[in-house]
Scaffold this motif. Structure first.
Motif, PDB file in Angstrom:
ATOM      1  N   GLN A 151       0.797  -1.457  -0.160  1.00 55.57           N
ATOM      2  CA  GLN A 151       0.205  -0.001   0.427  1.00 55.57           C
ATOM      3  C   GLN A 151       0.785   1.130   0.059  1.00 55.57           C
ATOM      4  OE1 GLN A 151      -3.040  -0.729   0.127  1.00 55.57           O
ATOM      5  NE2 GLN A 151      -2.860  -2.411  -0.574  1.00 55.57           N
ATOM      6  N   ILE A 152       2.582   1.030  -0.142  1.00 56.59           N
ATOM      7  CA  ILE A 152       3.128   2.400  -0.167  1.00 56.59           C
ATOM      8  C   ILE A 152       3.840   2.424  -1.213  1.00 56.59           C
ATOM      9  CG2 ILE A 152       5.448   3.274   1.052  1.00 56.59           C
ATOM     10  CD1 ILE A 152       4.337   0.428   2.994  1.00 56.59           C
ATOM     11  N   SER A 153       3.644   3.077  -2.150  1.00 58.03           N
ATOM     12  CA  SER A 153       4.092   3.795  -3.921  1.00 58.03           C
ATOM     13  C   SER A 153       5.311   4.430  -3.394  1.00 58.03           C
ATOM     14  CB  SER A 153       2.576   4.298  -4.170  1.00 58.03           C
ATOM     15  OG  SER A 153       3.651   4.961  -5.337  1.00 58.03           O
ATOM     16  N   PHE A 154       5.888   3.987  -4.218  1.00 58.37           N
ATOM     17  CA  PHE A 154       7.322   4.887  -4.199  1.00 58.37           C
ATOM     18  C   PHE A 154       7.339   5.096  -5.646  1.00 58.37           C
ATOM     19  CE2 PHE A 154       9.766   1.116  -1.429  1.00 58.37           C
ATOM     20  CZ  PHE A 154       9.150   1.516  -0.478  1.00 58.37           C
ATOM     21  N   GLN A 155       8.275   6.151  -6.062  1.00 58.16           N
ATOM     22  CA  GLN A 155       8.375   7.104  -7.635  1.00 58.16           C
ATOM     23  C   GLN A 155       8.797   6.178  -8.400  1.00 58.16           C
ATOM     24  OE1 GLN A 155       6.786  10.426  -8.441  1.00 58.16           O
ATOM     25  NE2 GLN A 155       5.814  10.207  -6.193  1.00 58.16           N
ATOM     26  N   LYS A 156       9.206   5.994  -9.705  1.00 56.67           N
ATOM     27  CA  LYS A 156       9.741   5.713 -10.939  1.00 56.67           C
ATOM     28  C   LYS A 156      11.624   6.279 -10.588  1.00 56.67           C
ATOM     29  CE  LYS A 156       6.644   3.546 -14.042  1.00 56.67           C
ATOM     30  NZ  LYS A 156       5.865   3.520 -15.083  1.00 56.67           N
ATOM     31  N   THR A 157      11.223   7.232 -10.548  1.00 59.05           N
ATOM     32  CA  THR A 157      12.991   7.993 -10.340  1.00 59.05           C
ATOM     33  C   THR A 157      13.780   7.277  -9.273  1.00 59.05           C
ATOM     34  OG1 THR A 157      11.961   9.533  -8.981  1.00 59.05           O
ATOM     35  CG2 THR A 157      11.880  10.431 -11.604  1.00 59.05           C
ATOM     36  N   LEU A 158      12.585   6.475  -8.657  1.00 53.39           N
ATOM     37  CA  LEU A 158      13.599   6.056  -7.111  1.00 53.39           C
ATOM     38  C   LEU A 158      15.217   5.252  -7.700  1.00 53.39           C
ATOM     39  CD1 LEU A 158      13.755   5.577  -4.287  1.00 53.39           C
ATOM     40  CD2 LEU A 158      12.689   3.405  -5.139  1.00 53.39           C
ATOM     41  N   ILE A 159      14.868   4.857  -9.022  1.00 58.98           N
ATOM     42  CA  ILE A 159      16.669   3.809  -9.434  1.00 58.98           C
ATOM     43  C   ILE A 159      17.314   4.842 -10.118  1.00 58.98           C
ATOM     44  CG2 ILE A 159      16.549   2.182 -11.488  1.00 58.98           C
ATOM     45  CD1 ILE A 159      13.631   1.452 -11.231  1.00 58.98           C
ATOM     46  N   GLU A 160      17.140   5.468 -10.555  1.00 62.01           N
ATOM     47  CA  GLU A 160      18.170   7.030 -10.727  1.00 62.01           C
ATOM     48  C   GLU A 160      19.826   6.341 -10.080  1.00 62.01           C
ATOM     49  OE1 GLU A 160      16.786  10.583 -11.009  1.00 62.01           O
ATOM     50  OE2 GLU A 160      15.578   9.937 -13.245  1.00 62.01           O
ATOM     51  N   PRO A 161      19.988   6.992  -9.141  1.00 58.73           N
ATOM     52  CA  PRO A 161      20.931   7.119  -8.158  1.00 58.73           C
ATOM     53  C   PRO A 161      21.634   5.326  -7.982  1.00 58.73           C
ATOM     54  CG  PRO A 161      19.507   7.483  -6.579  1.00 58.73           C
ATOM     55  CD  PRO A 161      18.149   7.151  -7.719  1.00 58.73           C
ATOM     56  N   ILE A 162      21.125   4.632  -8.418  1.00 53.47           N
ATOM     57  CA  ILE A 162      21.813   3.298  -8.395  1.00 53.47           C
ATOM     58  C   ILE A 162      22.816   2.957  -9.341  1.00 53.47           C
ATOM     59  CG2 ILE A 162      21.064   0.668  -8.226  1.00 53.47           C
ATOM     60  CD1 ILE A 162      17.894   1.716  -7.534  1.00 53.47           C
ATOM     61  N   TYR A 163      24.105   2.534  -9.164  1.00 53.89           N
ATOM     62  CA  TYR A 163      25.458   1.842 -10.542  1.00 53.89           C
ATOM     63  C   TYR A 163      25.533   0.971  -9.981  1.00 53.89           C
ATOM     64  CZ  TYR A 163      24.287   7.048 -12.055  1.00 53.89           C
ATOM     65  OH  TYR A 163      23.970   7.698 -12.518  1.00 53.89           O
ATOM     66  N   PRO A 164      26.159   0.216 -10.418  1.00 52.93           N
ATOM     67  CA  PRO A 164      26.483  -1.197 -10.536  1.00 52.93           C
ATOM     68  C   PRO A 164      27.862  -1.306 -10.343  1.00 52.93           C
ATOM     69  CG  PRO A 164      26.020  -0.983 -12.665  1.00 52.93           C
ATOM     70  CD  PRO A 164      25.277  -0.244 -12.168  1.00 52.93           C
ATOM     71  N   SER A 165      28.364  -2.059  -9.319  1.00 53.55           N
ATOM     72  CA  SER A 165      30.067  -1.510  -8.400  1.00 53.55           C
ATOM     73  C   SER A 165      30.453  -3.048  -9.002  1.00 53.55           C
ATOM     74  CB  SER A 165      30.031  -0.636  -7.672  1.00 53.55           C
ATOM     75  OG  SER A 165      29.454  -2.077  -6.392  1.00 53.55           O
ATOM     76  N   PHE A 166      29.950  -3.820  -8.799  1.00 49.34           N
ATOM     77  CA  PHE A 166      30.360  -4.811  -8.515  1.00 49.34           C
ATOM     78  C   PHE A 166      29.920  -5.876  -9.235  1.00 49.34           C
ATOM     79  CE2 PHE A 166      31.019  -9.566  -6.789  1.00 49.34           C
ATOM     80  CZ  PHE A 166      32.649 -10.087  -7.201  1.00 49.34           C
ATOM     81  N   PHE A 167      30.115  -7.077 -10.199  1.00 53.82           N
ATOM     82  CA  PHE A 167      29.344  -8.010 -10.722  1.00 53.82           C
ATOM     83  C   PHE A 167      29.986  -9.767 -10.925  1.00 53.82           C
ATOM     84  CE2 PHE A 167      29.966  -7.508 -15.131  1.00 53.82           C
ATOM     85  CZ  PHE A 167      30.860  -6.611 -15.186  1.00 53.82           C
ATOM     86  N   ASP A 168      29.616 -10.945 -11.086  1.00 56.31           N
ATOM     87  CA  ASP A 168      30.379 -12.246 -10.594  1.00 56.31           C
ATOM     88  C   ASP A 168      29.114 -12.906 -11.535  1.00 56.31           C
ATOM     89  OD1 ASP A 168      31.900 -14.330 -10.868  1.00 56.31           O
ATOM     90  OD2 ASP A 168      31.942 -13.761  -8.293  1.00 56.31           O
TER      91      ASP A 168
END
Lengths: 273, 236
Positions: free
Chosen positions: A190-207
């Protein structure tokens, strides 16, 4: 309230390898629901996308913590302890299925393909020996999420793939991963989040690597492994809290396509593992 | 006034009942159902506890039919304000036994059995010295037997009941109860939020229960919150 339920099962007869696919487990779940609420089973069956539940592949033996099986190259013999995870995203589903959880023994035994299954017990609360059993309300997930933790370590336990236009994409970009979580969060909480939330996320490591999940009808290529996202920039604590909430929600919601068929099982880890 | 006894059951014999049957293996789960315990304690159809049932439902050694009468037998306990919770194992070990009902004659004509009775198999039993604990909630003081018989083999067990000191009844709130419970007996008066299910007949039990409802606390036993208003209920 999202629930992650673990069913401990014991097959009475061997389960042929051909009956261990996601499609058969999906049918088993709908059978379970059908037994107490045919209308609900029908509604769940007809849901086109963002279904209200996810299912794991059938797991043999005790949980090893770090890996999950998504393919079986042989049949499972009778009497082998197995477990199976069902997660429910809809607040009301657990309550509607209460009669099922409590009256399993009076029902017929359940069938996975040709095999009869006995349900030994159902774990719905966090356990030391079973990391996949859990529950939390949406409000609790949000309140308990950190507002300062900028590192998000995700582990893809079963092949995860995304639908991009008309084709499948196995590369978990930040948009695909977090949009998948955000869509499910906004649909079921019931708690809605904005779509712009994703903007400050960056991948820093992946395996990560690709793996094939074979369904009777097709092959799906998905990714498994670890990926770390970092929240960068001058971001207010409430946004960080919302992103952390989504990461914590991943254990219930899964990520990407075919989560009701065993794909996209993901869990957040405090550190890389 | 409500009293709660903390009861401990120590097995002096191996305990067997079939929680589940997996092919030829008959397995005993280390959880005692509260229906079974009510019978074991001798609370059913007993003038001592004022729970005598009508003649047609009498609880006898020789029964005219093999149909359980839980509702008829347990309802008088509700009227007396007596309630027994299911028991969990405090410590236990399991043992496996193989058994066979065989015909020992040298020459046997094979005939199909007329009844569906298992003739060989393995039983997983709970070993002697295992201990279980449960609570007995009652409106008046009870005198309980020291020795009881339990399970399919009527195994001998020692019962110890200690009355819990000073109870406090709290108004409805959220709390967790780690012991097993019979869901039917709590769900009508408490809102159950989450639990683990132990699949066993005739009514599956739940444990690690988080719920909202009235509860008792006991002086000197920190963290123990026992749900209030439990009584035997039946689904139909």
């Amino acid at each position: 309230m999202p629930y992650s339920l673990v069913l401990n099962l014991l097959p009475r007869s061997p389960i042929p390898q051909a009956h261990l696919s996601g499609r058969h487990l999906h049918a088993l779940f709908l059978d379970l629901v059908q037994a107490i609420d045919p209308a609900l089973a029908n509604a769940l069956h007809q849901q086109q996308s963002e279904k209200a539940f996810t299912l794991s592949p059938l797991q043999v033996g005790n949980p090893k913590g770090n890996t999950l099986q998504w393919q079986h190259d042989r049949s499972i013999s009778a009497g082998t302890p197995c477990w199976w995870r069902i997660s429910l995203l809809d607040e009301t589903l657990f309550g509607r299925l209460t009669h099922l959880w409590l009256n399993l023994n009076t029902q017929k035994s359940w069938h996975l393909g040709a095999a009869d299954l006995d349900v030994i017990n159902i774990l719905g609360t966090p356990q030391a020996t079973q990391p996949w059993a859990n529950f939390s309300t949406y409000a609790q997930l949000y309140e308990q999420a950190s507002d300062c933790d900028r590192l998000i370590h995700l582990k893809f336990y079963t092949p995860t793939t995304f639908r991009v236009t008309n084709y499948d994409c196995a590369l978990p970009t930040k948009e695909l991963v977090f949009q998948s979580l955000l869509k499910r969060w906004n649909q079921y909480s019931q708690i809605s989040f904005q779509k712009t939330l994703i903007e400050p996320i960056y991948p820093s490591f992946f395996d990560i690597r690709t793996e094939i999940a074979i369904d009777n009808r097709s092959k799906f290529i998905g990714c498994v492994g670890n990926i770390t996202f970092q929240i960068l920039g001058d971001i207010d604590p409430s946004t960080i809290q919302q992103i952390n909430t989504l990461a914590d929600f991943a254990v219930f919601a899964g990520i990407g396509r075919k989560t009701p068929m065993g794909m996209g099982m993901v869990r957040r880890h405090p550190r890389k593992s | 006034m409500t009293m709660i006894y903390h009861c401990t059951l120590e097995l002096h014999d191996s305990l067997y009942f079939a929680t589940r049957e997996i092919g030829r293996l008959y397995e005993t789960e280390p959880v005692l159902h509260n229906y079974a315990l009510s019978y074991v304690l001798g609370l059913i159809d007993n003038p001592q506890y004022n729970t005598v049932v009508p003649e047609e439902h009498a609880y006898r050694y020789f029964c005219s039919e093999q149909v359980p009468k839980y509702e008829e037998h347990l309802t008088p306990l509700n009227q007396q304000g007596i309630y027994v919770t299911p028991a969990r194992a405090v410590s236990h070990t399991a043992i496996l036994n193989t058994w066979k009902y065989a015909d020992n004659r040298y020459h046997v004509e094979m005939e199909p059995t007329s009844k569906n009775i298992p003739s060989f198999g393995r039983t997983k039993e709970i070993a002697p010295e295992s201990q279980f604990e449960f609570f007995l909630i009652t409106e008046k003081a009870l005198v309980l037997q020291r020795w009881v018989r339990i399970g399919k083999w009527a195994s001998k067990a020692r019962l110890e009941a200690v009355e819990l000191p000073k109870l406090t009844l709290h108004s409805a709130g959220e709390f967790a109860y780690p012991h097993p419970l019979n869901p039917l007996d709590v769900m009508f008066t408490n809102q159950v939020l989450s639990y683990d299910t132990v699949n066993m007949p005739p009514v599956s039990l739940i444990r690690n229960v988080r719920m909202i409802g009235e509860f008792y606390t006991v002086e000197g036993m920190q963290g123990l919150k026992i749900p209030a208003k439990m009584q035997y209920r039946f689904s139909n």
